[in-house]
Scaffold this motif. Structure first.
Motif, mmCIF file in Angstrom:
data_model
loop_
_atom_site.group_PDB
_atom_site.id
_atom_site.type_symbol
_atom_site.label_atom_id
_atom_site.label_comp_id
_atom_site.label_asym_id
_atom_site.label_seq_id
_atom_site.Cartn_x
_atom_site.Cartn_y
_atom_site.Cartn_z
ATOM 1 N N UNK A 86 0.806 -1.214 0.000
ATOM 2 C CA UNK A 86 0.000 0.000 0.000
ATOM 3 C C UNK A 86 0.839 1.264 0.000
ATOM 4 N N UNK A 87 1.868 1.308 0.874
ATOM 5 C CA UNK A 87 2.755 2.479 0.925
ATOM 6 C C UNK A 87 3.504 2.637 -0.389
ATOM 7 N N UNK A 88 3.938 1.494 -0.958
ATOM 8 C CA UNK A 88 4.618 1.551 -2.253
ATOM 9 C C UNK A 88 3.714 2.091 -3.347
ATOM 10 N N UNK A 89 2.442 1.670 -3.321
ATOM 11 C CA UNK A 89 1.489 2.162 -4.325
ATOM 12 C C UNK A 89 1.302 3.666 -4.214
ATOM 13 N N UNK A 90 1.216 4.175 -2.973
ATOM 14 C CA UNK A 90 1.060 5.628 -2.769
ATOM 15 C C UNK A 90 2.314 6.372 -3.213
ATOM 16 N N UNK A 91 3.486 5.845 -2.847
ATOM 17 C CA UNK A 91 4.751 6.507 -3.207
ATOM 18 C C UNK A 91 4.918 6.579 -4.722
ATOM 19 N N UNK A 92 4.637 5.461 -5.386
ATOM 20 C CA UNK A 92 4.771 5.449 -6.849
ATOM 21 C C UNK A 92 3.794 6.424 -7.485
#
Length: 376
Positions: A243-249
């Motif tokens: 989830x955090x990776x999806x937001x960062x990307x």
């Protein structure tokens, strides 16, 4: 012509409430059954149906229109459907053995009982039918009593009260809070309205989704924690990483696109390919954490399926390569050589072969290990 007056109780209220087993044949026996149900439940319309059948029997007897007339009651099953219809068909055959009628007059209290008319007509012709409608008092007092009674029954059912009282109450409460906030901060009226509307839709939609698919999220989470706390923590951590990776990307998609294709994506599909390619690392990392938690939990519990989780973990690099190559190859702004594709395919093949071989080897060893060592 022999005519059978047939009262139908498809959901077997006579059996459930009054202990009367069908079929019931003859005026005296039917009258006794109707009285028993009336005493057990005076408000049940099936008793009125049988009384109406007896009344029709008396009228036809007096008129002398037919050679012989008989009255009977057949009862189904509380599980209305195939089971009840098969029981009604069986009881009708018993009645016809005792009284071989040339025609039948079904007496019912509604459309539900009339659904078995095709079954009746397949055994004996239907020459007429009678539907019984119970009269109600037109007074305001009676109407008010009925409304209050059904409201009490509705509120006494926890599930029904949640849907018909709890959800509307929550909606009114949230809109009331939103109105008060908007009075305090007039400039925030639109924002507050949108937030409240979205929150209501999320809660109501989530509730009906969970109930519609008969999901039990709280019980499932509690069961997951009790059976495997390490698995739960690893799964939660893996999902957070994804989830955090999806937001960062998402927030850095423009800079990622600049480094990959040297500019801003020209359309949504290209942007989606870049997004999936950039998210690939976080996705595989999250899955790796989940698989690692499964491995640790399986090892501590002496789980035979430990080999399966190890194999899945070893296959993740191959999956990462596949997603990377496919998303780059599908992007027209990225040039990827045939040599690179062949190399990546070879690496994927090697990873899969190694993962499968190690998994099969572990399967045999863990099988013996799990037998020797008792589960924790």
């Amino acid at each position: 012509m022999k005519v059978l007056i047939l009262a139908i109780d498809r959901d077997n209220d006579f059996g459930v409430k009054a202990g009367v087993n069908g079929p019931v044949i003859g005026r005296e026996k039917c009258l006794d059954a109707a009285v028993k149900l009336s005493l057990a439940d005076p408000e049940d319309s099936d008793a009125n149906t049988l009384f109406a059948a007896i009344k029709l029997y008396d009228e036809l007897k007096r008129s002398g229109e037919f050679e012989d007339v008989e009255v009977a009651l057949i009862t189904g099953h509380p599980s209305v459907g195939v089971k009840s219809d098969l029981e009604l068909s069986r009881q009708l055959e018993e009645v016809l053995k005792v009284f071989p009628a040339d025609g039948v007059i079904p007496v019912t209290d509604g459309a539900e009982d009339e659904q078995i008319f095709p079954i009746i007509s397949s055994k004996v012709p239907i020459i007429s039918s009678r539907r019984v409608v119970v009269k109600q008092s037109p007074g305001i007092e009676t109407t008010w009593y009925i409304i209050v009674r059904y409201l009490k029954e509705l509120l006494s059912d926890p599930e029904a009260s949640k849907v018909f009282v709890g959800i509307p109450g929550m909606i009114v409460l949230l809109f009331g809070l939103a109105k008060l906030i908007s009075l305090r901060y007039p400039a925030s009226t639109q924002i507050v309205s949108s937030v409240v509307t979205g929150f209501i839709m999320l809660l109501v939609g989530g509730y009906f989704f969970v109930k519609g698919f008969k999901l039990r999220p709280i019980q499932s989470i509690a069961k997951m924690i009790s059976r495997g706390f390490i698995t739960f923590i690893a799964g939660l951590t893996g999902l957070i990483v994804i989830g955090v990776g999806a937001i960062k990307v998402y927030l850095t998609i423009e800079s990622i696109a600049e480094s990959m294709i040297g500019g801003i994506p020209s359309n949504e599909l290209i942007a989606l390919l870049i997004y999936i390619n950039a998210l690939n690392f976080y996705f595989i990392l999250g899955l790796g954490i989940i698989a690692l938690g499964k491995i640790i939990q399986g090892y501590l519990r002496r789980n035979f399926h430990l080999w399966y989780y190890v194999t899945a973990l070893l296959m993740l690099p191959g999956f990462w390569i596949v997603i990377d190559v496919v998303t780059r190859y599908a992007n027209p702004f990225i040039k990827i050589s045939t040599t690179e594709i062949a190399t990546k395919v070879l690496l994927v093949g090697v990873d899969l072969v190694i993962s499968i071989l190690i998994g099969l080897k572990l399967k045999e060893r863990i099988k013996n290990w799990a037998i020797r060592v008792p589960s924790l």
